[in-house]
Structure formats: structure tokens, C-alpha cells
Write a protein that holds these residues in place. Sequence first.
Motif, PDB file in Angstrom:
ATOM      1  N   ILE A  79     101.871 -47.060  94.901  1.00  0.00           N
ATOM      2  CA  ILE A  79     100.907 -46.301  95.694  1.00  0.00           C
ATOM      3  C   ILE A  79     101.470 -46.132  97.105  1.00  0.00           C
ATOM      4  N   ARG A  80     101.309 -44.932  97.667  1.00  0.00           N
ATOM      5  CA  ARG A  80     101.818 -44.611  99.011  1.00  0.00           C
ATOM      6  C   ARG A  80     103.312 -44.930  99.136  1.00  0.00           C
ATOM      7  N   ASN A  81     104.040 -44.610  98.102  1.00  0.00           N
ATOM      8  CA  ASN A  81     105.488 -44.849  98.057  1.00  0.00           C
ATOM      9  C   ASN A  81     105.859 -46.313  98.236  1.00  0.00           C
ATOM     10  N   GLN A  82     104.988 -47.201  97.778  1.00  0.00           N
ATOM     11  CA  GLN A  82     105.249 -48.635  97.855  1.00  0.00           C
ATOM     12  C   GLN A  82     104.865 -49.296  96.541  1.00  0.00           C
TER      13      GLN A  82
ATOM     14  N   GLU B 143     100.022 -53.945 108.528  1.00  0.00           N
ATOM     15  CA  GLU B 143      99.900 -52.797 107.615  1.00  0.00           C
ATOM     16  C   GLU B 143     100.967 -52.748 106.536  1.00  0.00           C
ATOM     17  N   ASN B 144     102.180 -53.203 106.853  1.00  0.00           N
ATOM     18  CA  ASN B 144     103.240 -53.155 105.843  1.00  0.00           C
ATOM     19  C   ASN B 144     103.151 -54.319 104.857  1.00  0.00           C
TER      20      ASN B 144
ATOM     21  N   PHE C 114      97.099 -53.159 102.738  1.00  0.00           N
ATOM     22  CA  PHE C 114      96.244 -52.054 103.181  1.00  0.00           C
ATOM     23  C   PHE C 114      95.108 -51.908 102.183  1.00  0.00           C
TER      24      PHE C 114
ATOM     25  N   LEU D 110      92.765 -49.555  99.814  1.00  0.00           N
ATOM     26  CA  LEU D 110      92.850 -48.276  99.116  1.00  0.00           C
ATOM     27  C   LEU D 110      91.737 -47.342  99.581  1.00  0.00           C
ATOM     28  N   THR D 111      92.004 -46.056  99.517  1.00  0.00           N
ATOM     29  CA  THR D 111      90.958 -45.067  99.780  1.00  0.00           C
ATOM     30  C   THR D 111      90.129 -44.906  98.509  1.00  0.00           C
TER      31      THR D 111
ATOM     32  N   GLU E 140      92.231 -43.093  95.924  1.00  0.00           N
ATOM     33  CA  GLU E 140      93.244 -43.981  95.336  1.00  0.00           C
ATOM     34  C   GLU E 140      92.602 -44.951  94.349  1.00  0.00           C
TER      35      GLU E 140
ATOM     36  N   GLN F 196      91.903 -43.135  91.146  1.00  0.00           N
ATOM     37  CA  GLN F 196      93.143 -42.910  90.391  1.00  0.00           C
ATOM     38  C   GLN F 196      93.611 -44.197  89.710  1.00  0.00           C
TER      39      GLN F 196
ATOM     40  N   THR G 140     101.701 -55.617  99.429  1.00  0.00           N
ATOM     41  CA  THR G 140     103.108 -55.330  99.153  1.00  0.00           C
ATOM     42  C   THR G 140     103.802 -56.639  98.767  1.00  0.00           C
TER      43      THR G 140
END
Length: 173
Positions: free
Chosen positions: A18-21, A53-54, A57, A59-60, A63, A66, A88
Motif C-alpha cells: 500500500i502506498r508503494n510500501q 510516518e515512515n 500510518f 489507512l484511508t 484503502e 480495498q 512498515t
Amino acid sequence: MEKVIVPNEIILSKILFIRNQKIMIDSDLAELFGVPTKRLNEQVKRNSNRFPENFMFQLTQIEKEQVVANCDHLRKLKFSSTLPYAFTEHGTMMLANVINSEKAVETSIRIIEVFVKMRDYLSDNAVIKSELEAIKKKLVNHDKNIELVFSYLDELIDKQELKTERIRIGYKR
């Protein structure tokens, strides 16, 4: 007490993109660590300075929908009023520090090992993919060169057919 080792396949099935992670959802981590999701999130909130944040996070709504639609094991999130947190690779390691149970530490080490194996696998695939692309380019060039050779051969054959019988010069027998 006997140690229960979580198979790599189970951990791998809980890693999402998700989110390129590559991330893991809070409820999956809570299950792996052997704690309720509510307690896991309480510890995260108490130690929020450890989760930039890294590392983590939320999810919206889109997201979350999904994730619920694509992951059968997360169907229970559909009825949750709160949005789940995503952790992460670094966030999962930090979770083991704030939860601080033997199972959490062991499981987080296993999770990190799976993340590392996944990264190695993906980088190996990237190298293989680039090598295949180079081979494809060579093959395309070879095809073009072969076509060129055949077109030259066709031209030579056409010229050969167009030539008329030569008049011989010299003594006749």
C-alpha cells in the motif's frame, strides 16, 4: 512452555503493498504477537514518538475498503468503525520494543527476516528482468539483421534472373 514458530508463509500472506510500501495491518500484527488489537494500538499511542510516518500510518477509508475487498482474512475490518493502522518493516520492529513480550520479540524477528527475504527476492527478480530485456533487444537486432540478409539474397537472386545469356568472346570450337 513450548515455542510456537510462525511459518514464513503465514507472515508473507499478511504483508500487503500500500502506498508503494510493504506493510502489515495492526490486527494481523496483534494476532501474530498474541495480543488484542486494542492493546497493540494503545501501546502505539502511548509511544507515538517512536512511530514516525515512515514507520506507521493510518489507512484511508478507500484503502480500508480495498484491503477488505482483496484480503479474505481481513473481512472483519469491514464492520470496524476505526481505520486500521499500517506498519512498515521498521514499524514492526519498533512494535516489538513497545509490546515487549517474548512472543512479540521472536515474531518481529521472523517478520523482519521475511521482509529481508522478500526484498532480496525482488531485487534478484529485477536483475533477471533487466538481463532478459537486454537479451530481447539483442534478439530483435538479430531478427532485423537476418531479415536484411534475406532481402540482400532476394536482390541477388532477382539480379541473377534478370541477366541474359552472355555473348562469348573468343575462339569457337
